[in-house]
Structures are given as C-alpha cells and as structure tokens.
Design a protein around this motif. Structure first.
Motif, PDB file in Angstrom:
ATOM      1  N   ASP A  97      51.646 -13.358  85.535  1.00  0.00           N
ATOM      2  CA  ASP A  97      51.809 -12.291  84.551  1.00  0.00           C
ATOM      3  C   ASP A  97      50.892 -12.628  83.382  1.00  0.00           C
ATOM      4  O   ASP A  97      50.848 -13.765  82.932  1.00  0.00           O
ATOM      5  CB  ASP A  97      53.315 -12.177  84.226  1.00  0.00           C
TER       6      ASP A  97
ATOM      7  N   HIS B  51      51.173  -7.175  81.421  1.00  0.00           N
ATOM      8  CA  HIS B  51      52.211  -6.781  80.474  1.00  0.00           C
ATOM      9  C   HIS B  51      51.630  -6.505  79.100  1.00  0.00           C
ATOM     10  O   HIS B  51      50.458  -6.760  78.849  1.00  0.00           O
ATOM     11  CB  HIS B  51      53.198  -7.942  80.291  1.00  0.00           C
TER      12      HIS B  51
ATOM     13  N   PRO C  45      59.081 -16.503  85.827  1.00  0.00           N
ATOM     14  CA  PRO C  45      59.368 -17.703  85.037  1.00  0.00           C
ATOM     15  C   PRO C  45      58.108 -18.245  84.368  1.00  0.00           C
ATOM     16  O   PRO C  45      57.037 -18.251  84.982  1.00  0.00           O
ATOM     17  CB  PRO C  45      59.888 -18.690  86.093  1.00  0.00           C
TER      18      PRO C  45
HETATM   19  N1  LLP Z   1      58.215 -12.048  81.292  1.00  0.00           N
HETATM   20  C1  LLP Z   1      58.093 -11.433  80.103  1.00  0.00           C
HETATM   21  C2  LLP Z   1      57.875  -9.993  80.065  1.00  0.00           C
HETATM   22  C3  LLP Z   1      58.159 -12.167  78.920  1.00  0.00           C
HETATM   23  O1  LLP Z   1      58.044 -11.531  77.759  1.00  0.00           O
HETATM   24  C4  LLP Z   1      58.353 -13.567  78.983  1.00  0.00           C
HETATM   25  C5  LLP Z   1      58.408 -14.372  77.763  1.00  0.00           C
HETATM   26  C6  LLP Z   1      58.459 -14.174  80.253  1.00  0.00           C
HETATM   27  C7  LLP Z   1      58.404 -13.379  81.377  1.00  0.00           C
HETATM   28  C8  LLP Z   1      58.640 -15.638  80.428  1.00  0.00           C
HETATM   29  O2  LLP Z   1      59.824 -16.123  79.884  1.00  0.00           O
HETATM   30  P1  LLP Z   1      60.232 -17.665  80.065  1.00  0.00           P
HETATM   31  O3  LLP Z   1      60.525 -17.858  81.532  1.00  0.00           O
HETATM   32  O4  LLP Z   1      59.068 -18.476  79.640  1.00  0.00           O
HETATM   33  O5  LLP Z   1      61.401 -17.832  79.196  1.00  0.00           O
HETATM   34  N2  LLP Z   1      57.125 -18.483  72.192  1.00  0.00           N
HETATM   35  C9  LLP Z   1      58.522 -18.564  72.537  1.00  0.00           C
HETATM   36  C10 LLP Z   1      58.837 -17.916  73.854  1.00  0.00           C
HETATM   37  C11 LLP Z   1      58.446 -16.457  73.919  1.00  0.00           C
HETATM   38  C12 LLP Z   1      58.730 -15.859  75.256  1.00  0.00           C
HETATM   39  C13 LLP Z   1      58.108 -14.520  75.340  1.00  0.00           C
HETATM   40  N3  LLP Z   1      58.238 -13.877  76.598  1.00  0.00           N
HETATM   41  C14 LLP Z   1      58.945 -20.037  72.552  1.00  0.00           C
HETATM   42  O6  LLP Z   1      58.123 -20.902  72.250  1.00  0.00           O
HETATM   43  O7  LLP Z   1      60.099 -20.341  72.800  1.00  0.00           O
END
Ligand code: LLP
Length: 435
Positions: A89, A112, A295
């Motif tokens: 993504d 996205h 993820p």
């Molecule tokens: N898909 C979408 C549409 C997202 O917006 C995100 C994360 C993910 C997947 C991946 O999520 P994960 O598996 O990594 O939790 N900068 C912040 C985190 C921002 C996440 C934004 N979107 C931090 O350092 O905690």
C-alpha cells in the motif's frame, strides 16, 4: 542466550554484546557509525510469512497481504515485499515512485490517500497501479476524468468509515465520522459514492476498504468492522445489484514497544475475522470476497532498533539524569509527537543490574527532544552505545533533518552479514536542493 528484550530477534553474544541476525550490534555501529537503524531482515520476512500463511489457512489463499509501506519505505523494503509475494500500500507519489524504482509489480500496489493530487492520480494510472482506494467524491470525479482522457479503466475500492473508533479505551461505534479519511456508512455517503462510481464508464468498482486505527490490542473492533463491511457489501448487492468481491480490512495490529504492551497474536486475529466474514457471506448470500489486509507496523517495528552513542551524562541532583545521545527527534519523532514509550538497552552487557533511571535525550535544540523518559539502564557513561528497541516502524519514515542533522543509515542484518539498505545522508545531501 538471554532473550528478555521486547524484540524477540535480539540476543546477547559471547562477547556480552547485543546481537541481531548473527551480527554484533557494536561491530555494526563501528562499521556504519551512529546513530544507525539496524533491521533484522529474517524477522521482517518471517512477519510477512505469518500473514501470508494465515491468508492461506483461513481464506484458502484467496486474498493478498499488503505491506503498508508508510511504516518504512525504501527500495530495499519493496524488494523484500516482492520476494515474499506481498502486495504494498502506498499513500503518495513518493512512495509509489520508490516502489516502481525498486521493481515492485504495479498490479500489486494499492494507492491510498485522502488528498491525491491530479499528478499522483495521473502517475498511478500511467504506471498501471492495480487498485486505487478512492477517498471521496471529488477524487472519484478527478480519477474518472483522467482515466477517460488516458483511455484507461481504473479498478477502485472505496475507503469507508465504518463508525468504529478503536482508539478509545473501550471502542465506540460513532466516533469515527469525524475523520478526514473516507466516506461514512451511517450517513449514506458510502452508498452514494458506490452507486455513482458504478455508473461511470472508466471506473471499475471492485470493493471496499476500511482501516480503524493503529497499534490496536483488541480483537473486537476488527470483528465489528468486518461485520459492518460485509453487511455493506451485501446491502449494495441487494439494493442496487452492485457486486463487490474484494474486501480490504486495513492494518492496525499492535506491537510490543514495552513489557506492558500485550499484542494479539496476528494469526488469531485473522482466524476470528475470517469467521465473521464467512458467517455473513453465508447468512446474506454473498460470495466470499477476496480479502486484502494492510499491516505496516507489525511487519517492521519489532525487527528494528536504533543504536546511538552516548555523549554527555548530566545529573541534575534531586531532579533527573539526562543521557544525551547523537540522534533524537530527527530520527525518532514518536516521543515528541505521541509521547510514545520505548525501551532501551546498553549494547554491552545489557542485562547487568539496572542501577540508573535516566531520561534519554537527543541533540536537537528543543527541550522536548526526548527518546525515553525514565529509562532503566545499567550504569551509562560517555562513549557507551545504547540501543532503543522496536524502532523499525514509523521512525525512518517520519525522520526529518531538523537542525540540519543528516538522517541515519538503515543497515539490514541477516545470517551474520550486515548490509546497507539506505546510506547515511551526508552534509552535501543536506544542501542538494539549496540554491
Ligand atoms: N492502512 C491504512 C489505510 C493506514 O492508514 C495505515 C496506517 C495502515 C494500513 C497501517 O497501519 P499499521 O498496521 O501500521 O498500524 N505515524 C503513526 C502511525 C500512523 C498510521 C497511519 N496509518 C505512528 O508512528 O504510530
């Protein structure tokens, strides 16, 4: 070998030093300098395999795991993802460009973003990006226009706000309408955009997407999101005859930054969600959709650490002790942004008695430039190496050059070998665009 660290890929070697991927962290620091991000490549690959394996097991392989590359985007990472059979993504032209330059197959890229520019949309269509996750009606119209002009048909998904705020302690079902991302379910906005898109000649509606938050430790919000999304897919079929056979459930699975974090087992999560998806597919008479997951953090966070050299140790009697290191908020802005907690380890003899409680501070001209407040460590003196653990996600990718400090390198370790994935920035890199 001791393995009492939040990162399971970390051990202590015969010299008493932290070791990862068969490499002595002190040796890697000596060779590549500090600060440096060090990543265990096998751990990253293993994490991918947990997801791809679960996809095979619970959905008969009818799905795709995307690495949310915002967590750590560089060419080396896209090459790993290609080799592991993952999709990715991307959320910007820059991430897309990096993926394409790394030879990542465009058809396995999902694009996205809540405010894609015309240039980015044009680039995505030109490069043959597999799926565009449309955020809003304005974007849909722009995309349709570009696709028409370029003689293409775009496969699209819609980013849906399912009305779940997983960030409240006990999640609630209304909070997320107030979000800049996507279209809402309960206001009818999601239905409208799907119906409009289905009538557009250069748009091929393939499915829906949701992402309910990040660093989540509960199963229930994921199950509820899957339920709502499946019901939406069934509603669109019943009410409008629109068939959407792809469901993207986003990312957000929590990781272990500190001992008090209790991540869910990813396999368990996927199994539980699959039950919900299969159940509604049967009860509502819709075909089991092709499942997509995204993820990011859980692929890379626990595979990485940042190694620093200690400069000064300043004891303010009766107040606190500051350990200042040669990096800081430039390479890890997560404390100053979110008050995120981390654990640190002295690189040599990390399991020695922890006699010190100190604040690990960076070298930026900013009082809030802190990496860990209240770190418990063995005695630390100038010149020691310290590793901050579980920094593999959202550190390099959110790094800045504040105070004109060059970004550290990324070193990948595996099988006793260390190799550079990203070089350290030089002072010349810093002035590259200065006129
Ligand atoms: N898909 C979408 C549409 C997202 O917006 C995100 C994360 C993910 C997947 C991946 O999520 P994960 O598996 O990594 O939790 N900068 C912040 C985190 C921002 C996440 C934004 N979107 C931090 O350092 O905690």
């Amino acid at each position: 070998m001791n393995n009492s660290f939040v990162m399971k890929c970390l051990t202590v070697n015969e010299k008493g030093n932290l070791s990862m991927g068969g490499c002595d962290i002190a040796d890697v620091a000596a060779k590549y300098g500090t600060p440096a991000y060090i990543m265990d490549e096998d751990e990253i690959r293993e994490n991918c395999r947990v997801y791809t394996g679960a996809m095979r097991e619970y959905y008969d392989g009818k799905g795709l795991v995307l690495y949310a590359s915002k967590a750590l985007s560089c060419k080396y990472m896209y090459r790993i993802m290609r080799e592991e059979g993952m999709g990715v993504d991307v959320v910007s032209g820059g991430e897309l460009y990096t993926a394409i330059k790394a030879g990542f197959p465009a058809e396995r890229i999902y694009f996205h973003g809540n405010n894609k520019t015309g240039d980015e949309i044009e680039m995505a269509l030109r490069e043959g990006v597999g799926t565009i996750v449309v955020d809003n009606i304005f974007e849909l119209e722009t995309l349709s226009r570009f696709a028409g002009d370029m003689g293409k048909t775009a496969d699209v998904m819609f980013r849906i706000k399912p009305g779940i705020d997983a960030h409240t302690h006990s999640f609630v079902q209304t909070g997320q309408i107030d979000s800049k991302f996507g279209v809402a379910l309960e206001t009818g906005e999601a239905e409208d955009i799907v119906v409009k898109a289905a009538a557009m000649p250069n748009i091929n509606v393939v499915g829906v997407h949701c992402h309910i938050g990040s660093q989540i430790f509960e199963l229930a919000p994921f199950e509820l999101a899957a339920e709502k999304m499946m019901n939406f897919i069934a509603d669109m079929k019943d009410r409008h005859g629109i068939v959407m056979d792809r469901l993207n459930l986003g990312g957000g699975y929590g990781i272990k930054y500190t001992e008090s974090d209790t991540p869910i087992d990813y396999d368990k999560y996927i199994c539980a969600v699959a039950k919900v998806v299969r159940g509604i597919s049967e009860s509502r008479g819709v075909k089991l959709p092709y499942i997509v997951m995204e993820p990011g953090r859980s692929i890379v966070a626990e595979a990485g650490l940042t190694v620093y050299t200690v400069g000064t140790v300043k004891e303010i009697p009766g107040i606190r002790t500051y350990i200042s290191v040669d990096g800081g908020m430039g390479d890890n802005p997560r404390y100053i942004l979110y008050q995120s907690e981390y654990e640190a380890a002295r690189v040599h003899d990390p399991n020695a008695e922890k006699t010190m409680v100190a604040t690990i501070a960076g070298k930026c001209c900013e009082s809030g430039d802190i990496l860990i407040d209240g770190a418990r460590l063995p005695e630390i003196k100038a010149g020691d190496l310290i590793a901050v653990l579980a920094t593999g996600a959202y550190n390099y990718s959110m790094a800045s050059n504040y105070n004109r400090i060059p970004r550290p390198p990324i070193v990948m370790v595996s099988g006793g070998e260390a190799k550079l994935a990203v070089k350290r920035e030089s002072y010349d890199d810093l002035i590259l665009n200065d006129l």
